[in-house]
Design an enzyme around this catalytic site. Structure first.
Site, PDB file in Angstrom:
ATOM      1  N   GLU A  95     116.118 137.564  69.089  1.00 55.84           N
ATOM      2  CA  GLU A  95     114.684 137.567  69.412  1.00 55.84           C
ATOM      3  C   GLU A  95     114.445 137.413  70.916  1.00 55.84           C
ATOM      4  O   GLU A  95     113.484 137.957  71.456  1.00 55.84           O
ATOM      5  CB  GLU A  95     113.949 136.468  68.631  1.00 55.84           C
ATOM      6  CG  GLU A  95     114.018 136.620  67.104  1.00 55.84           C
ATOM      7  CD  GLU A  95     113.521 137.968  66.583  1.00 55.84           C
ATOM      8  OE1 GLU A  95     112.632 138.582  67.227  1.00 55.84           O
ATOM      9  OE2 GLU A  95     114.024 138.417  65.534  1.00 55.84           O
ATOM     10  N   ASP A 138     110.069 132.489  60.926  1.00 58.63           N
ATOM     11  CA  ASP A 138     109.417 132.241  59.634  1.00 58.63           C
ATOM     12  C   ASP A 138     109.765 130.830  59.150  1.00 58.63           C
ATOM     13  O   ASP A 138     110.924 130.540  58.845  1.00 58.63           O
ATOM     14  CB  ASP A 138     109.890 133.291  58.623  1.00 58.63           C
ATOM     15  CG  ASP A 138     109.106 133.226  57.316  1.00 58.63           C
ATOM     16  OD1 ASP A 138     108.389 132.222  57.099  1.00 58.63           O
ATOM     17  OD2 ASP A 138     109.211 134.185  56.529  1.00 58.63           O
ATOM     18  N   GLY A 146     105.589 138.064  75.016  1.00 60.06           N
ATOM     19  CA  GLY A 146     106.711 137.132  75.032  1.00 60.06           C
ATOM     20  C   GLY A 146     106.803 136.103  73.922  1.00 60.06           C
ATOM     21  O   GLY A 146     107.678 135.248  73.969  1.00 60.06           O
ATOM     22  N   HIS A 167     114.254 140.704  72.433  1.00 60.90           N
ATOM     23  CA  HIS A 167     112.913 141.319  72.354  1.00 60.90           C
ATOM     24  C   HIS A 167     111.977 140.721  73.393  1.00 60.90           C
ATOM     25  O   HIS A 167     111.213 141.427  74.045  1.00 60.90           O
ATOM     26  CB  HIS A 167     112.282 141.085  70.973  1.00 60.90           C
ATOM     27  CG  HIS A 167     112.885 141.899  69.880  1.00 60.90           C
ATOM     28  ND1 HIS A 167     113.080 143.260  69.970  1.00 60.90           N
ATOM     29  CD2 HIS A 167     113.318 141.544  68.639  1.00 60.90           C
ATOM     30  CE1 HIS A 167     113.615 143.695  68.828  1.00 60.90           C
ATOM     31  NE2 HIS A 167     113.773 142.676  68.010  1.00 60.90           N
TER      32      HIS A 167
HETATM   33 ZN   LIG Z   1     114.545 142.466  66.267  1.00 60.44          ZN
END
Ligand SMILES: [Zn+2]
Ligand SMILES: *[C@@H]1O[C@H](CO)[C@@H](O)[C@H](O)[C@H]1NC(C)=O
Ligand SMILES: *[C@@H]1O[C@H](CO)[C@@H](O)[C@H](O)[C@H]1NC(C)=O
Ligand SMILES: [Zn+2]
Length: 516
Positions: free
Chosen positions: A232, A206, A201, A235
């Site tokens: 994100e 960046d 998780g 994901h």
């Molecule tokens: Zn991705």
């Protein structure tokens, strides 16, 4: 190794001989950076995995690289040339997510656009913003995270709460370079973030990017935090990349992010709503009506006047209900009491017409009217049933129609007047269900190709004044039930024949089976 090399040489000769084109590899071999891009995102398996045991890039044949380029182009929605054309070259430098695009396993024949990982095995999930970046304060990051999580939450029945201390399920931080997880960042540009699926998780951004939260600011160097965060979060909830360009899970950076795509939503439903399938109604009908499922960023202005144009023929589905033609596009429904004759007061938001449909459903892909007059709307493996005046009755699973477990979604359902059977279509195959007996007819599913000259996947199938019509894209076909094939004078352009749309030059192209 020897055998492999010989084969390559032969196929190289074959290739140049037949097409007369020089192999790209001799003209412009990929740079080491381009090769590592192909490997990193899963388009080119490493030589080890190919079984060569040779750890240098020489182990790649022109063919394996060309195939990798084709996979990459297909995923990005570019023409699959298999060569380093300028469009493809540009992709290598685009800002994007650092997560792999594809797993190079033998592709399943019935592959879905969204790929699933693992889901959280709970509905209440905690998150914590560990720090902000040099250009975005932690409190701004927290505010955007809350908006981003709120967009995904309803599609998985999830709730999110922020904690200030300790280990949260989803930990958000700004890091740079090699930061200890084996997936180093690369300085400004290209990879801007990555995130790990449950149960890990973590979401990493960046810190060497210039983060901002005003996408209208047209500064190429500024990366919009919200756009990347929404991706994100996908994901961190278990979704993988999608090759659907308008989905949030498309791997390349796109701004602004305006809404989840049906592809994103189906992925969430598959991950989080599957256990509800067998159960009876667990959700209470929703009664708010003015809420729009389309989302916009907090603070940005929603275009109140926005409405899709039916004449551009991009509707989601249509159906005949109570002898009227219902046309669905985005969150809207139009009703025509006859071809070209619009019912007053439409379009309306379909949530205002079908109250009780969860607000998380922001597109109607298929709907049909049962013989008893009830109207059924399908989304994923669920359906919602209304009476003929559109009062909510119940919800259920397509298992009630005896559709097998591996079917994620039906594309079209209709009741045939020819035999009074219900046809349930999933892209290339269909089932025939007898509602009077509650049984599936034997020898189903069958292939859609059985219906000659009818395209598939179909967007809609309707029975109108005794005839069966199929719709796909801007065209429609009339079906001959006796001959089991489309009538010879079809297809015809849908917009001009059914809706009140002016003739266009494009329209001529819609009367053939080829083209757009
Ligand atoms: Zn991705
Ligand atoms: C944010 O926190 C992470 C983890 O503690 C740390 O590695 C990183 O250097 C911090 N980033 C900034 C910009 O302070
Ligand atoms: C289908 O059902 C309708 C209404 O009940 C009935 O009038 C019709 O005869 C039936 N058609 C067939 C082919 O069974
Ligand atoms: Zn990381």
């Amino acid at each position: 190794m020897i055998v492999r090399t010989v084969l390559c040489v032969l196929s190289l000769l074959g290739c140049t001989g037949v097409t007369g084109k020089a192999i790209y590899y001799e003209e412009k071999p990929p740079t080491p950076e381009e090769l590592s891009f192909l490997k990193r995102y899963g388009y080119l398996s490493s030589p080890d995995e190919q079984g060569d045991g040779d750890d240098t890039d020489y182990a790649y044949t022109p063919h394996s690289i060309s195939d990798a380029l084709k996979r990459m182009q297909a995923f990005a929605g570019l023409p699959e040339t298999g060569t380093l054309d300028p469009e493809t070259k540009q992709l290598f430098n685009k800002k994007r997510c650092g997560v792999k695009d594809i797993e190079m396993s033998p592709a399943s024949s019935r592959s879905r656009r969204y790929i699933l990982q693992q889901a959280w095995n709970k509905k209440s999930i905690t998150y914590r913003v560990v720090n902000g970046s040099s250009t975005m304060e932690k409190s701004r990051v927290e505010a955007w995270m809350e908006v981003g999580l709120g967009i995904w939450a309803p599609h998985g029945d999830l709730s999110f709460s922020r904690i200030e201390e300790g280990r949260a399920d989803i930990q958000v931080s700004f890091v740079s370079g090699n930061h200890g997880d084996g997936f180093p960042f690369d300085g400004p540009g290209h990879i801007v973030a990555h995130a790990f699926p449950p149960p890990h998780g973590a979401m990493h951004f960046d810190d060497e990017e210039t983060w901002g939260d005003n996408p209208e600011e047209e500064d190429e160097d500024v990366t919009d935090f919200f756009a990347v965060a929404v991706h994100e979060i996908g994901h961190a909830l278990g979704l993988s990349h999608s090759n659907e360009k308008s989905s949030v899970m498309y791997p390349y950076y796109q701004v602004p992010v305006e809404r989840l795509h049906i592809d994103d939503i189906l992925g969430m439903q598959k991950l989080y709503l599957k256990e509800q399938e067998s159960g009876e109604s667990t959700e209470s009908p929703v009664s708010q009506t003015s809420l729009v499922p389309r989302f916009t960023k907090a603070g940005s202005e929603e275009d109140e006047n926005y409405m899709p144009d039916l004449c551009l023929t991009n509707y989601d589905t249509l159906q005949v209900i109570n002898d009227k033609i219902f046309v669905f596009e985005e969150e809207w429904v139009w009703v025509l009491y006859d071809r070209h004759e619009m019912e007053e007061g439409y379009p309306k938001r379909f949530h205002d017409v079908f109250r009780g449909l969860p607000l998380s459903i922001n597109i109607i892909k298929t709907i049909y009217q049962r013989q008893n007059g009830n109207v059924v709307i399908f989304s994923g493996r669920r359906y919602w049933e209304f009476d003929s005046l559109f009062h909510f009755i119940k919800q259920g699973s397509i298992s009630d129609y005896l559709i097998p477990k591996d079917v994620a979604e039906l594309t079209t359902v209709f009741l045939s007047n020819y035999n009074n059977k219900t046809y349930l279509i999933e892209e290339e195959r269909y089932w025939r269900f007898d509602e009077s007996t509650g049984t599936m007819d034997p020898k189903y599913p069958k292939e859609m190709s059985m219906w000659r000259q009818v395209p598939y996947p179909v967007d809609a199938a309707v029975v109108w004044k005794g005839d069966t019509y199929f719709f796909q894209g801007p065209r429609f076909w009339r079906f001959d039930n006796e001959l089991v094939q489309a009538h010879e004078y079809y297809p015809l352009p849908t917009a001009q024949v059914w809706f009140q749309c002016k003739s266009t030059s494009e329209m001529d192209r819609y009367v053939t089976n080829d083209g757009p």
